[in-house]
Every structure is written in C-alpha cells, then in structure tokens.
Write a protein that holds these residues in place. Structure first.
Motif, PDB file in Angstrom:
ATOM      1  N   LEU A 143       0.833  -1.198   0.000  1.00 16.32           N
ATOM      2  CA  LEU A 143       0.000   0.000   0.000  1.00 16.32           C
ATOM      3  C   LEU A 143       0.874   1.256   0.000  1.00 16.32           C
ATOM      4  O   LEU A 143       0.615   2.199  -0.753  1.00 16.32           O
ATOM      5  N   TYR A 144       1.915   1.262   0.838  1.00 26.23           N
ATOM      6  CA  TYR A 144       2.830   2.410   0.873  1.00 26.23           C
ATOM      7  C   TYR A 144       3.463   2.613  -0.502  1.00 26.23           C
ATOM      8  O   TYR A 144       3.537   3.738  -0.999  1.00 26.23           O
ATOM      9  N   ARG A 145       3.910   1.518  -1.097  1.00 28.81           N
ATOM     10  CA  ARG A 145       4.569   1.603  -2.395  1.00 28.81           C
ATOM     11  C   ARG A 145       3.616   2.138  -3.467  1.00 28.81           C
ATOM     12  O   ARG A 145       3.998   2.952  -4.312  1.00 28.81           O
ATOM     13  N   ALA A 146       2.367   1.682  -3.430  1.00 32.88           N
ATOM     14  CA  ALA A 146       1.382   2.130  -4.420  1.00 32.88           C
ATOM     15  C   ALA A 146       1.042   3.609  -4.253  1.00 32.88           C
ATOM     16  O   ALA A 146       0.808   4.314  -5.236  1.00 32.88           O
ATOM     17  N   GLN A 147       1.021   4.086  -3.026  1.00 35.47           N
ATOM     18  CA  GLN A 147       0.646   5.476  -2.777  1.00 35.47           C
ATOM     19  C   GLN A 147       1.819   6.447  -2.830  1.00 35.47           C
ATOM     20  O   GLN A 147       1.632   7.645  -2.720  1.00 35.47           O
ATOM     21  N   ASN A 148       3.038   5.920  -2.972  1.00 32.73           N
ATOM     22  CA  ASN A 148       4.215   6.784  -2.988  1.00 32.73           C
ATOM     23  C   ASN A 148       5.074   6.557  -4.227  1.00 32.73           C
ATOM     24  O   ASN A 148       6.313   6.533  -4.149  1.00 32.73           O
ATOM     25  N   ASP A 149       4.445   6.405  -5.356  1.00 35.01           N
ATOM     26  CA  ASP A 149       5.125   6.323  -6.652  1.00 35.01           C
ATOM     27  C   ASP A 149       6.204   5.234  -6.707  1.00 35.01           C
ATOM     28  O   ASP A 149       7.282   5.443  -7.277  1.00 35.01           O
ATOM     29  N   GLY A 150       5.946   4.082  -6.105  1.00 34.78           N
ATOM     30  CA  GLY A 150       6.867   2.958  -6.178  1.00 34.78           C
ATOM     31  C   GLY A 150       8.010   2.983  -5.187  1.00 34.78           C
ATOM     32  O   GLY A 150       8.844   2.080  -5.184  1.00 34.78           O
ATOM     33  N   ARG A 151       8.085   4.036  -4.363  1.00 33.17           N
ATOM     34  CA  ARG A 151       9.147   4.088  -3.353  1.00 33.17           C
ATOM     35  C   ARG A 151       8.829   3.116  -2.220  1.00 33.17           C
ATOM     36  O   ARG A 151       7.686   2.942  -1.847  1.00 33.17           O
ATOM     37  N   LEU A 152       9.862   2.525  -1.672  1.00 33.46           N
ATOM     38  CA  LEU A 152       9.695   1.612  -0.546  1.00 33.46           C
ATOM     39  C   LEU A 152       9.785   2.375   0.773  1.00 33.46           C
ATOM     40  O   LEU A 152      10.505   3.374   0.873  1.00 33.46           O
ATOM     41  N   PRO A 153       9.087   1.919   1.799  1.00 36.62           N
ATOM     42  CA  PRO A 153       9.181   2.590   3.101  1.00 36.62           C
ATOM     43  C   PRO A 153      10.525   2.305   3.761  1.00 36.62           C
ATOM     44  O   PRO A 153      11.214   1.350   3.406  1.00 36.62           O
ATOM     45  N   GLY A 154      10.895   3.162   4.682  1.00 38.56           N
ATOM     46  CA  GLY A 154      12.087   2.916   5.483  1.00 38.56           C
ATOM     47  C   GLY A 154      13.265   3.813   5.216  1.00 38.56           C
ATOM     48  O   GLY A 154      14.270   3.724   5.906  1.00 38.56           O
ATOM     49  N   ARG A 155      13.175   4.682   4.237  1.00 40.84           N
ATOM     50  CA  ARG A 155      14.301   5.576   3.948  1.00 40.84           C
ATOM     51  C   ARG A 155      13.986   6.955   4.496  1.00 40.84           C
ATOM     52  O   ARG A 155      12.941   7.526   4.227  1.00 40.84           O
ATOM     53  N   GLY A 156      14.922   7.475   5.260  1.00 32.24           N
ATOM     54  CA  GLY A 156      14.755   8.802   5.841  1.00 32.24           C
ATOM     55  C   GLY A 156      15.073   9.885   4.832  1.00 32.24           C
ATOM     56  O   GLY A 156      15.286   9.634   3.642  1.00 32.24           O
ATOM     57  N   GLY A 157      15.127  11.114   5.316  1.00 31.13           N
ATOM     58  CA  GLY A 157      15.430  12.258   4.455  1.00 31.13           C
ATOM     59  C   GLY A 157      16.819  12.178   3.862  1.00 31.13           C
ATOM     60  O   GLY A 157      17.086  12.689   2.775  1.00 31.13           O
ATOM     61  N   ASP A 158      17.743  11.513   4.559  1.00 30.01           N
ATOM     62  CA  ASP A 158      19.110  11.393   4.057  1.00 30.01           C
ATOM     63  C   ASP A 158      19.279  10.191   3.118  1.00 30.01           C
ATOM     64  O   ASP A 158      20.353   9.981   2.561  1.00 30.01           O
ATOM     65  N   GLY A 159      18.216   9.393   2.931  1.00 22.84           N
ATOM     66  CA  GLY A 159      18.272   8.251   2.020  1.00 22.84           C
ATOM     67  C   GLY A 159      18.745   6.956   2.652  1.00 22.84           C
ATOM     68  O   GLY A 159      18.749   5.923   2.005  1.00 22.84           O
ATOM     69  N   ASN A 160      19.186   7.031   3.907  1.00 25.57           N
ATOM     70  CA  ASN A 160      19.644   5.822   4.593  1.00 25.57           C
ATOM     71  C   ASN A 160      18.463   5.102   5.235  1.00 25.57           C
ATOM     72  O   ASN A 160      17.582   5.738   5.809  1.00 25.57           O
ATOM     73  N   PRO A 161      18.451   3.785   5.166  1.00 27.35           N
ATOM     74  CA  PRO A 161      17.336   3.044   5.774  1.00 27.35           C
ATOM     75  C   PRO A 161      17.468   2.982   7.287  1.00 27.35           C
ATOM     76  O   PRO A 161      18.571   2.922   7.831  1.00 27.35           O
ATOM     77  N   PHE A 178      11.066   3.123   8.889  1.00 27.33           N
ATOM     78  CA  PHE A 178      10.202   2.093   8.302  1.00 27.33           C
ATOM     79  C   PHE A 178       8.891   1.987   9.081  1.00 27.33           C
ATOM     80  O   PHE A 178       7.798   1.994   8.491  1.00 27.33           O
ATOM     81  N   LEU A 179       8.992   1.925  10.403  1.00 20.02           N
ATOM     82  CA  LEU A 179       7.788   1.813  11.235  1.00 20.02           C
ATOM     83  C   LEU A 179       6.908   3.053  11.126  1.00 20.02           C
ATOM     84  O   LEU A 179       5.681   2.946  11.052  1.00 20.02           O
ATOM     85  N   SER A 180       7.519   4.231  11.081  1.00 22.50           N
ATOM     86  CA  SER A 180       6.711   5.448  10.989  1.00 22.50           C
ATOM     87  C   SER A 180       6.074   5.606   9.605  1.00 22.50           C
ATOM     88  O   SER A 180       4.943   6.079   9.499  1.00 22.50           O
ATOM     89  N   ASP A 181       6.785   5.194   8.554  1.00 24.66           N
ATOM     90  CA  ASP A 181       6.196   5.249   7.206  1.00 24.66           C
ATOM     91  C   ASP A 181       4.949   4.370   7.118  1.00 24.66           C
ATOM     92  O   ASP A 181       3.934   4.771   6.556  1.00 24.66           O
ATOM     93  N   LEU A 182       5.024   3.170   7.679  1.00 25.96           N
ATOM     94  CA  LEU A 182       3.866   2.278   7.641  1.00 25.96           C
ATOM     95  C   LEU A 182       2.752   2.772   8.556  1.00 25.96           C
ATOM     96  O   LEU A 182       1.571   2.615   8.241  1.00 25.96           O
TER      97      LEU A 182
END
Length: 155
Positions: free
Chosen positions: A69-87, A92-96
């Motif tokens: 669901l996250y991926r579908a609503q965020n243009d294919g991006r996966l959850p878990g990456r912060g503003g700096d791009g590091n997982p 991940f928990l807050s994105d979900l």
C-alpha cells in the motif's frame, strides 16, 4: 430376582462391601480419564504450534500488504528511507504507521523484540534468524520476513 438384587447377592456372597466396589469403579474411571488426557496432550501441543504458524502467516500478510500500500501510494518508493536516504527501522515503522499499518508482534518472539524490525539495505541480504528481532526488512528490495528462525524466514 431382579438385576440389582442379583448384583447385591453376588457381592455379599464374595464378601465385598458396596463401598469397596464403588471405590474400585472410581479408581478405574480416573485411570481411564488419565490415559485419555495423556493421549490427547501431544495432539493439543501440535495444534498450538500449528496455530502460531497460522498466526505468523497472517501477520506477515498484514505487514506485506502495508508495504504494498505504501509503495502504491508513494510512486513505487519503498518505506524505510529517511530524508538522508539511509534506511532505518524507526523510519520504516513510521512510514507504515502513516498508512495506518502497525507492525504486529511475531508470535514466536517473546517481549518487545517481537515488534522490532531489523532493516538491511543490500539486495543480496537474507535474514539469518539470529538478529534478535521479530521481523526483517530489506529496504533495497522490499522483502519482509520473519526473523526468529531460519525456517520461519522462508515464509
């Protein structure tokens, strides 16, 4: 002579009191009950283990649905990456959580570690089952798995 009188006659003839006969029947009934319980215990233990596997599968499906669901609503991006791009596990928990999906506890891990997630960022990485958390997530591929044993990580 009816049945009750005949029984009483045979007991008295054998010198057995009615209380002893009642005691013997009670002991026999208890022994049969104990044998039946002993026979059923392994089956109930297997049923409990099978129930935990089913619960694990349901919880994996729930988390994977949240990731999809996250991926579908965020243009294919996966959850878990912060503003700096590091997982990060917290990200991940807050994105979900923003999508309304809470990560449930792994039924095979006791305590707060059952809700914790180990996050990896290598497409070739796989969970070992020794990470000490309930779940494992690969931020590079979106693979989400159980992390309590090597066997459960295959689900």
């Amino acid at each position: 002579m009816n049945r009750k009188k005949r029984r009483r006659f045979h007991r008295e003839k054998a010198g057995q009191s009615p209380m002893i006969a009642l005691f013997e029947r009670t002991v026999l009934a208890l022994m049969l009950f104990a044998a039946a319980v002993g026979w059923m215990m392994p089956k109930m233990a297997r049923a409990a283990a099978e129930n935990r596997i089913t619960l694990l599968m349901e919880r994996l499906h729930e988390a994977r649905s949240g990731i999809a669901l996250y991926r579908a609503q965020n243009d294919g991006r996966l959850p878990g990456r912060g503003g700096d791009g590091n997982p990060a596990a917290e990200q991940f928990l807050s994105d979900l959580a923003k999508q309304g999906c809470q990560i449930p506890a792994n039924p095979f891990v006791q305590g707060p570690a059952g809700r914790q997630v180990t996050v990896a960022d290598d497409p070739a990485a796989r969970p070992t089952g020794r990470e000490g958390t309930g779940w494992w997530y690969n931020a590079a591929t979106g693979h989400f798995a159980a992390c309590d044993s090597r066997y459960h990580s295959a689900f």
